[in-house]
Write an enzyme that holds these catalytic residues in place. Structure first.
Site, mmCIF file in Angstrom:
data_model
loop_
_atom_site.group_PDB
_atom_site.id
_atom_site.type_symbol
_atom_site.label_atom_id
_atom_site.label_comp_id
_atom_site.label_asym_id
_atom_site.label_seq_id
_atom_site.Cartn_x
_atom_site.Cartn_y
_atom_site.Cartn_z
ATOM 1 N N CYS A 37 7.715 1.732 16.983
ATOM 2 C CA CYS A 37 7.747 0.613 17.768
ATOM 3 C C CYS A 37 5.708 -0.526 18.323
ATOM 4 O O CYS A 37 5.712 0.572 18.932
ATOM 5 C CB CYS A 37 8.472 0.528 19.188
ATOM 6 N N GLY A 44 -16.311 11.061 0.527
ATOM 7 C CA GLY A 44 -16.170 9.642 0.011
ATOM 8 C C GLY A 44 -15.886 8.910 1.891
ATOM 9 O O GLY A 44 -14.464 8.003 1.119
ATOM 10 N N CYS A 50 12.730 -2.268 16.044
ATOM 11 C CA CYS A 50 12.844 -0.910 17.105
ATOM 12 C C CYS A 50 14.407 -0.621 17.705
ATOM 13 O O CYS A 50 15.278 -2.099 18.601
ATOM 14 C CB CYS A 50 11.914 -1.108 17.824
ATOM 15 N N ASP A 87 -2.962 8.575 3.665
ATOM 16 C CA ASP A 87 -2.056 8.885 2.864
ATOM 17 C C ASP A 87 -1.309 9.840 2.646
ATOM 18 O O ASP A 87 -0.898 9.839 1.902
ATOM 19 C CB ASP A 87 -2.410 8.332 1.301
ATOM 20 N N ASN A 126 -20.152 11.845 -2.322
ATOM 21 C CA ASN A 126 -20.312 9.829 -2.216
ATOM 22 C C ASN A 126 -20.886 9.675 -3.528
ATOM 23 O O ASN A 126 -22.035 10.412 -3.699
ATOM 24 C CB ASN A 126 -21.085 9.823 -1.045
ATOM 25 N N GLN A 142 -21.996 7.303 -3.902
ATOM 26 C CA GLN A 142 -22.844 6.023 -4.042
ATOM 27 C C GLN A 142 -23.595 6.386 -1.948
ATOM 28 O O GLN A 142 -23.217 7.045 -1.660
ATOM 29 C CB GLN A 142 -22.053 4.497 -2.871
ATOM 30 N N HIS A 150 -6.259 8.369 11.091
ATOM 31 C CA HIS A 150 -6.461 6.943 11.477
ATOM 32 C C HIS A 150 -4.742 6.839 11.086
ATOM 33 O O HIS A 150 -3.758 6.123 11.183
ATOM 34 C CB HIS A 150 -6.503 6.266 10.665
ATOM 35 N N GLN A 167 -10.058 10.702 7.456
ATOM 36 C CA GLN A 167 -9.755 8.897 8.082
ATOM 37 C C GLN A 167 -8.255 8.253 6.943
ATOM 38 O O GLN A 167 -7.749 7.155 7.893
ATOM 39 C CB GLN A 167 -10.654 8.540 7.884
ATOM 40 N N ARG A 219 0.825 -1.308 -0.619
ATOM 41 C CA ARG A 219 0.410 0.249 0.178
ATOM 42 C C ARG A 219 1.220 1.514 0.024
ATOM 43 O O ARG A 219 0.551 1.713 -0.378
ATOM 44 C CB ARG A 219 -0.774 -0.268 0.954
HETATM 45 C C1 BJW Z 1 -15.819 8.390 -3.492
HETATM 46 C C2 BJW Z 1 -14.859 7.766 -4.823
HETATM 47 C C3 BJW Z 1 -15.220 9.307 -5.321
HETATM 48 C C4 BJW Z 1 -15.156 5.928 -3.474
HETATM 49 N N1 BJW Z 1 -15.361 9.898 -4.967
HETATM 50 N N2 BJW Z 1 -16.472 8.892 -3.125
HETATM 51 C C5 BJW Z 1 -19.292 2.509 17.291
HETATM 52 C C6 BJW Z 1 -20.315 1.419 16.593
HETATM 53 C C7 BJW Z 1 -20.167 0.254 16.284
HETATM 54 C C8 BJW Z 1 -18.339 -0.189 16.027
HETATM 55 C C9 BJW Z 1 -17.554 0.806 17.261
HETATM 56 C C10 BJW Z 1 -17.632 1.278 17.980
HETATM 57 N N3 BJW Z 1 -17.367 2.492 17.648
HETATM 58 C C11 BJW Z 1 -15.812 2.192 17.798
HETATM 59 C C12 BJW Z 1 -16.226 0.855 17.043
HETATM 60 C C13 BJW Z 1 -15.002 -0.019 16.621
HETATM 61 C C14 BJW Z 1 -14.445 0.235 15.097
HETATM 62 C C15 BJW Z 1 -15.680 0.049 14.624
HETATM 63 O O1 BJW Z 1 -16.082 1.412 13.679
HETATM 64 N N4 BJW Z 1 -15.923 -1.108 14.065
HETATM 65 C C16 BJW Z 1 -16.819 -0.837 13.235
HETATM 66 C C17 BJW Z 1 -16.103 -1.531 11.515
HETATM 67 C C18 BJW Z 1 -18.272 -1.503 13.189
HETATM 68 N N5 BJW Z 1 -13.570 0.870 15.563
HETATM 69 C C19 BJW Z 1 -12.414 1.852 16.201
HETATM 70 O O2 BJW Z 1 -12.471 0.342 16.214
HETATM 71 C C20 BJW Z 1 -11.943 2.104 16.108
HETATM 72 N N6 BJW Z 1 -10.892 2.297 18.181
HETATM 73 C C21 BJW Z 1 -11.746 2.851 19.124
HETATM 74 O O3 BJW Z 1 -12.886 2.939 18.984
HETATM 75 O O4 BJW Z 1 -11.570 2.831 19.786
HETATM 76 C C22 BJW Z 1 -12.021 2.820 21.516
HETATM 77 C C23 BJW Z 1 -10.501 2.156 21.932
HETATM 78 C C24 BJW Z 1 -10.684 3.898 22.891
HETATM 79 C C25 BJW Z 1 -9.822 3.703 23.740
HETATM 80 C C26 BJW Z 1 -8.687 2.273 23.465
HETATM 81 C C27 BJW Z 1 -8.393 1.544 23.049
HETATM 82 C C28 BJW Z 1 -9.900 1.707 22.050
HETATM 83 C C29 BJW Z 1 -10.523 2.738 15.538
HETATM 84 C C30 BJW Z 1 -10.758 3.042 13.637
HETATM 85 C C31 BJW Z 1 -9.290 2.489 13.121
HETATM 86 C C32 BJW Z 1 -10.179 2.281 10.992
HETATM 87 N N7 BJW Z 1 -8.634 1.864 11.078
HETATM 88 C C33 BJW Z 1 -8.845 2.004 9.632
HETATM 89 C C34 BJW Z 1 -7.062 1.478 9.189
HETATM 90 C C35 BJW Z 1 -6.357 2.722 9.080
HETATM 91 C C36 BJW Z 1 -5.189 1.779 8.669
HETATM 92 C C37 BJW Z 1 -5.225 1.779 7.463
HETATM 93 O O5 BJW Z 1 -5.228 2.224 6.514
HETATM 94 O O6 BJW Z 1 -4.668 -0.412 7.017
HETATM 95 O O7 BJW Z 1 -9.139 3.231 8.803
HETATM 96 S S1 BJW Z 1 -10.330 1.027 8.645
HETATM 97 C C38 BJW Z 1 -10.464 1.708 7.171
HETATM 98 O O8 BJW Z 1 -12.219 2.482 7.800
HETATM 99 C C39 BJW Z 1 -9.058 3.256 7.373
HETATM 100 C C40 BJW Z 1 -10.688 3.841 6.999
HETATM 101 O O9 BJW Z 1 -9.249 5.381 7.143
HETATM 102 C C41 BJW Z 1 -11.293 3.734 7.380
HETATM 103 C C42 BJW Z 1 -13.447 3.973 6.873
HETATM 104 O O10 BJW Z 1 -12.909 3.810 6.303
HETATM 105 P P1 BJW Z 1 -13.356 4.677 4.828
HETATM 106 O O11 BJW Z 1 -12.688 6.102 4.243
HETATM 107 O O12 BJW Z 1 -15.292 5.417 5.374
HETATM 108 O O13 BJW Z 1 -13.400 4.477 3.272
HETATM 109 P P2 BJW Z 1 -14.423 3.082 2.655
HETATM 110 O O14 BJW Z 1 -13.414 1.872 1.741
HETATM 111 O O15 BJW Z 1 -14.916 2.146 3.732
HETATM 112 O O16 BJW Z 1 -15.442 4.003 2.042
HETATM 113 C C43 BJW Z 1 -14.921 4.349 0.675
HETATM 114 C C44 BJW Z 1 -16.392 5.745 0.457
HETATM 115 O O17 BJW Z 1 -15.779 6.346 -1.267
HETATM 116 C C45 BJW Z 1 -17.029 4.562 -0.453
HETATM 117 O O18 BJW Z 1 -18.660 5.161 -0.002
HETATM 118 C C46 BJW Z 1 -17.717 5.210 -1.565
HETATM 119 O O19 BJW Z 1 -18.959 5.078 -2.192
HETATM 120 C C47 BJW Z 1 -16.953 5.883 -1.906
HETATM 121 N N8 BJW Z 1 -15.724 6.874 -2.819
HETATM 122 N N9 BJW Z 1 -14.879 6.414 -4.983
HETATM 123 C C48 BJW Z 1 -16.008 10.149 -3.321
HETATM 124 N N10 BJW Z 1 -14.205 9.111 -6.176
#
Ligand code: BJW
Length: 251
Positions: free
Chosen positions: A129, A192, A152, A106, A218, A220, A121, A103, A72
């Site tokens: 580390c 997005g 590390c 990049d 968006n 979608q 994020h 979020q 990536r």
């Molecule tokens: C276009 C387009 C164009 C296409 N123009 N648009 C409440 C409810 C339920 C669950 C939870 C909650 N609170 C917390 C949770 C748990 C969990 C969570 O949310 N789970 C759900 C999946 C159910 N959350 C967490 O675990 C978070 N941590 C946390 O809550 O900690 C609590 C804590 C407190 C104290 C101590 C310890 C813990 C952390 C979340 C971390 C997310 N990390 C990631 C990976 C980052 C690293 C990496 O990149 O590898 O972040 S996951 C991934 O999803 C990444 C993204 O930033 C994130 C969001 O995704 P995004 O950006 O929305 O992308 P897509 O692919 O889903 O969507 C793309 C969109 O673009 C689509 O809609 C397309 O239509 C659109 N699109 N082309 C405009 N041209």
């Protein structure tokens, strides 16, 4: 053809003194960075990104998770900001107080010229580390064991990308600054993102609760669409430049 932009939305944006843009992977799709929930390509097609972006996955198989991030990173290194990123950087110059909450990991918003950026994020180009969480500058790593991640230089544990995995807390300073901005803004653009991952996905709802106008950009329907005041259906790289032009060239 970009979505129709309602005239009252243009008037509102022109008068707003504090605007927040919350962005997700979709804004970088037109730069060639795959969205998080897109099908993965090549070697990675058999893996679910949600299964790789966790500390448990890294503990189980550090080389696999490291290699996924290396792949990536190579995509991000080849990517350049697109007209959507650039329109947001320009909007920051027009609105008295503009906060960009992303979020994305990049770094393309800063490359496009945005200054007031909160990365919720983390950033894929930084390493830290695995046990001490200290950020390790490029060049300071100790070599790994062949296939595995580097080590590390202080404690010898593995390095990992400085991003937020599922179950991990978001960086406290960024999250609290984002919440403050969202509570104070008059308008939130939600661009997005699928709106599936919390706490980021709760920010537009918080903005609405505090009386801000909410606008989704968006192509979608998303989990957040039903809560938005306005929805502009189309790619960010077309809708954002059109919104910028409609708002600030006919003043
Ligand atoms: C276009 C387009 C164009 C296409 N123009 N648009 C409440 C409810 C339920 C669950 C939870 C909650 N609170 C917390 C949770 C748990 C969990 C969570 O949310 N789970 C759900 C999946 C159910 N959350 C967490 O675990 C978070 N941590 C946390 O809550 O900690 C609590 C804590 C407190 C104290 C101590 C310890 C813990 C952390 C979340 C971390 C997310 N990390 C990631 C990976 C980052 C690293 C990496 O990149 O590898 O972040 S996951 C991934 O999803 C990444 C993204 O930033 C994130 C969001 O995704 P995004 O950006 O929305 O992308 P897509 O692919 O889903 O969507 C793309 C969109 O673009 C689509 O809609 C397309 O239509 C659109 N699109 N082309 C405009 N041209």
């Amino acid at each position: 053809m970009p979505a129709h932009i309602p005239p009252e939305l243009i008037t509102y944006l022109r008068r707003a003194t504090h605007v927040v843009a919350l962005t997700g992977a979709g804004i970088s799709a037109e730069s060639g960075v795959p969205t998080f929930r897109d099908a993965q390509s090549g070697l990675w097609a058999q893996y679910d990104p949600q299964e790789l972006a966790t500390a448990a996955a890294f503990r189980r198989n550090p080389a696999l998770v490291w290699d996924w991030y290396e792949w990536r990173r190579s995509l991000v290194a080849q990517a350049a900001p697109n007209p959507g990123h650039r329109a947001l950087a320009e909007m920051e110059q027009k609105v008295p107080h503009f906060t960009l909450v992303t979020q994305n990991v990049d770094g393309l918003h800063r490359q496009a010229g945005s200054r007031n950026v909160l990365e919720l994020h983390g950033n894929i180009m930084r390493n830290k580390c695995f046990s001490e969480e200290t950020v390790i500058a490029a060049g300071d790593e100790e070599p790994g064991d062949g296939a595995g991640p580097p080590r590390c230089p202080h404690c010898g544990d593995y390095l990992r990308p400085d991003v937020v995995w599922f179950g991990e807390a978001l960086p406290e300073g960024e999250l609290s600054a984002a919440m403050r901005a969202v509570e104070e803004c008059q308008m939130l653009l939600c661009i997005g993102t699928s709106g599936l991952v919390h706490p980021a996905a709760s920010l537009p709802l918080l903005a609405a609760e505090r009386g801000a106008l909410t606008v989704e950009i968006n192509p979608q329907v998303t989990a957040l669409s039903q809560w938005m005041d306005y929805v502009l259906r189309g790619p960010a790289g077309e809708v954002l430049p059109a919104l910028l032009k409609a708002t600030w060239t006919s003043e």
